[in-house]
Scaffold this motif. Structure first.
Motif, PDB file in Angstrom:
ATOM      1  N   SER A  86     -44.983 110.808  30.884  1.00 26.97           N
ATOM      2  CA  SER A  86     -43.849 111.089  31.765  1.00 26.97           C
ATOM      3  C   SER A  86     -43.843 110.085  32.904  1.00 26.97           C
ATOM      4  O   SER A  86     -44.855 109.448  33.212  1.00 26.97           O
ATOM      5  N   THR A 130     -46.229 119.284  28.074  1.00 23.54           N
ATOM      6  CA  THR A 130     -45.736 119.860  29.324  1.00 23.54           C
ATOM      7  C   THR A 130     -46.243 119.023  30.490  1.00 23.54           C
ATOM      8  O   THR A 130     -47.394 118.603  30.495  1.00 23.54           O
ATOM      9  N   GLN A 131     -45.356 118.786  31.455  1.00 24.97           N
ATOM     10  CA  GLN A 131     -45.791 118.098  32.674  1.00 24.97           C
ATOM     11  C   GLN A 131     -45.351 118.917  33.894  1.00 24.97           C
ATOM     12  O   GLN A 131     -44.296 119.541  33.882  1.00 24.97           O
ATOM     13  N   ASP A 132     -46.215 118.874  34.937  1.00 23.84           N
ATOM     14  CA  ASP A 132     -45.946 119.670  36.133  1.00 23.84           C
ATOM     15  C   ASP A 132     -45.706 118.782  37.350  1.00 23.84           C
ATOM     16  O   ASP A 132     -45.940 119.205  38.494  1.00 23.84           O
ATOM     17  N   THR A 175     -35.921 121.924  29.147  1.00 29.19           N
ATOM     18  CA  THR A 175     -36.349 122.053  30.539  1.00 29.19           C
ATOM     19  C   THR A 175     -36.904 120.721  31.024  1.00 29.19           C
ATOM     20  O   THR A 175     -37.249 119.854  30.215  1.00 29.19           O
ATOM     21  N   THR A 176     -37.047 120.551  32.331  1.00 31.31           N
ATOM     22  CA  THR A 176     -37.662 119.337  32.871  1.00 31.31           C
ATOM     23  C   THR A 176     -39.117 119.221  32.446  1.00 31.31           C
ATOM     24  O   THR A 176     -39.628 118.134  32.208  1.00 31.31           O
ATOM     25  N   GLU A 177     -39.802 120.361  32.328  1.00 32.80           N
ATOM     26  CA  GLU A 177     -41.246 120.344  32.115  1.00 32.80           C
ATOM     27  C   GLU A 177     -41.676 120.082  30.674  1.00 32.80           C
ATOM     28  O   GLU A 177     -42.730 119.535  30.428  1.00 32.80           O
ATOM     29  N   ASN A 184     -42.716 117.265  37.923  1.00 36.06           N
ATOM     30  CA  ASN A 184     -41.269 117.205  38.136  1.00 36.06           C
ATOM     31  C   ASN A 184     -40.689 115.830  37.766  1.00 36.06           C
ATOM     32  O   ASN A 184     -39.737 115.360  38.395  1.00 36.06           O
ATOM     33  N   HIS A 185     -41.311 115.204  36.752  1.00 37.35           N
ATOM     34  CA  HIS A 185     -40.810 113.919  36.278  1.00 37.35           C
ATOM     35  C   HIS A 185     -39.600 114.146  35.380  1.00 37.35           C
ATOM     36  O   HIS A 185     -39.596 115.040  34.537  1.00 37.35           O
ATOM     37  N   ASN A 186     -38.583 113.313  35.544  1.00 41.84           N
ATOM     38  CA  ASN A 186     -37.413 113.481  34.704  1.00 41.84           C
ATOM     39  C   ASN A 186     -37.512 112.694  33.392  1.00 41.84           C
ATOM     40  O   ASN A 186     -36.906 113.066  32.390  1.00 41.84           O
ATOM     41  N   TYR A 242     -41.552 109.192  36.862  1.00 42.86           N
ATOM     42  CA  TYR A 242     -40.545 109.632  37.824  1.00 42.86           C
ATOM     43  C   TYR A 242     -39.434 108.592  37.856  1.00 42.86           C
ATOM     44  O   TYR A 242     -39.689 107.412  38.119  1.00 42.86           O
ATOM     45  N   ASN A 295     -52.618 120.680  40.042  1.00 40.04           N
ATOM     46  CA  ASN A 295     -51.710 119.742  39.377  1.00 40.04           C
ATOM     47  C   ASN A 295     -52.358 119.234  38.093  1.00 40.04           C
ATOM     48  O   ASN A 295     -53.248 118.405  38.125  1.00 40.04           O
TER      49      ASN A 295
END
Lengths: 112, 112
Positions: B93, B24-26, B70-72, B28-30, B95, B1
């Motif tokens: 980012s 980029t984030q991994d 994209t979300t990422e 899964n934050h919106n 959540y 992660n």
């Protein structure tokens, strides 16, 4: 226009001292007040946060005091250590939850 | 992660050039954000996004553009770079609309 005013700009304390950083705001629609810690060359990291209906919150050696009527809040660091030397930012979140407003930062140095 | 990653770490631009700062984030934050940090000024919000395809302006959006396909990923585009855009840029980012933002390591940009 600075939405969140922070003081002092810099602070030097001896190890074991209790540095206090103060912030003030005007917008009563703010709904969360986080504090971030930033080390040189790194991004800020969340330290502790408080809601405006709570007067005090403690997490380890870090305490936030919140005065809703005065629209002021402060960070206290108990038994400060050289490893606490960093820049500290207060912030406020808009009531919609989408925007954060940061103070101008306080550079803390803890002398061994 | 890996959390929030930003590229490049450093960049020097000439006045009038353009570039894209990558984020980029991994997790899964919106929610994703772009800030700039200038000495003594704290962090100022440039743009934010509450989900793929949705972006909105923050405090200081002039001279910048964003997209969120994209979300990422949440790239920040500088068109016609100016010396006033010399700064450290942070992507963050969260959540949902949590008060906790996760920051990347930053990109130091100099425009000469």
């Amino acid at each position: 226009q600075q939405q969140v005013k922070q003081s002092p700009q810099s602070l030097i304390v001896q190890k074991g001292g209790i540095p206090i950083i103060n912030c003030a705001y005007e917008n009563t629609a703010f709904d969360y007040f986080p504090w971030y810690q930033q080390f040189p060359g790194k991004g800020p990291a969340l330290l502790i946060a408080i809601r405006p209906d709570v007067s005090e919150k403690k997490e380890g050696r870090f305490t936030i005091s919140f005065n809703k009527s005065a629209k002021q809040f402060s960070l206290h660091i108990m038994d400060s250590q050289p490893g606490d030397s960093a820049t500290y930012f207060c912030a406020a979140r808009s009531g919609t939850g989408n925007q954060f407003y940061f103070g101008t930062g306080t550079s803390l140095t803890v002398i061994p | 992660n890996a959390g929030v990653t930003q590229t490049p770490k450093f960049r020097i631009l000439k006045i009038g050039q353009s570039m894209t700062l990558q984020c980029t984030q991994d997790m899964n934050h919106n929610y994703m954000y772009w800030y700039r940090q200038d000495p003594g000024m704290g962090l100022k919000l440039i743009y934010y996004s509450v989900g793929a395809g949705i972006t909105d302006k923050g405090e200081v959006p002039n001279g910048y553009n964003v997209s969120r396909s994209t979300t990422e990923d949440f790239p920040l585009r500088l068109e016609l770079a100016a010396p006033s855009q010399t700064s450290v840029y942070f992507c963050a980012s969260s959540y949902g609309n949590s008060y906790e933002q996760y920051f990347g390591p930053g990109t130091r940009l100099t425009v000469t």
